[in-house]
Scaffold this active site. Structure first.
Site, PDB file in Angstrom:
ATOM      1  N   GLY A 136       0.842  -1.120   0.096  1.00 54.72           N
ATOM      2  CA  GLY A 136       0.133  -0.125   0.047  1.00 54.72           C
ATOM      3  C   GLY A 136       0.729   1.320   0.000  1.00 54.72           C
ATOM      4  N   CYS A 137       1.890   1.278   0.916  1.00 53.30           N
ATOM      5  CA  CYS A 137       2.786   2.365   0.939  1.00 53.30           C
ATOM      6  C   CYS A 137       3.437   2.565  -0.557  1.00 53.30           C
ATOM      7  CB  CYS A 137       3.676   2.172   1.885  1.00 53.30           C
ATOM      8  SG  CYS A 137       3.008   2.297   3.491  1.00 53.30           S
TER       9      CYS A 137
END
Length: 154
Positions: free
Chosen positions: A51-52
């Site tokens: 996600g990052c």
């Protein structure tokens, strides 16, 4: 049990805490020195996680759109070396701020218990203008977030 040291997340209208942190380039950034346009400060949990990575790549790809309108910083508890490796792996073109003691995350209220006994960053973005929080994005979904932030800039 709630930790009394964990602060509530900042709200629109609150004074933004000032900060001074090292970037992935080893330079020191002070929020007090950033003048003339809003600051986008997006807190993310960890370098080089799915996600990052999506979130950071979207801000990378939108750099030209942000450049004249805001200062953009990603911030996580990872150290400078981790940020450098993450930046280089994905050709990130904006500063990543290292908050290894999570003091800045705590000041913004985004350091919290993520699961019982495990604390970390709540993926949250703040837009700060003239020292005030003017927009807060909580529970951020990485896909499409950079465009969402760009649309919210004054």
């Amino acid at each position: 049990m709630v930790d009394a040291n964990v602060m509530a997340i900042l709200n629109v209208g609150d004074d933004a805490p000032s900060f001074e942190l090292d970037t992935d380039a080893g330079e020191r950034v002070s929020s007090r020195a950033l003048q003339g346009k809003p600051i986008v400060l997006f807190f993310y949990p960890k370098d080089d996680t799915p996600g990052c990575t999506i979130e950071c790549k979207e801000f990378r790809d939108a750099k030209a759109s942000f450049e004249q309108r805001a200062f953009v910083f990603g911030i996580s508890p990872d150290d400078v070396a981790s940020h450098q490796a993450f930046r280089d792996k994905y050709a990130l073109n904006f500063p990543l701020l290292s908050d290894p003691g999570h003091q800045v995350a705590e000041a913004f209220g985004v350091w919290a218990e993520r699961k019982p006994g495990s604390f970390g960053i709540l993926r949250t973005t703040f837009i700060i203008d003239q020292g005030k929080v003017i927009r807060v994005f909580e529970g951020v979904k990485p896909e499409g977030h950079a465009a969402e932030v760009l649309a919210a800039l004054p």
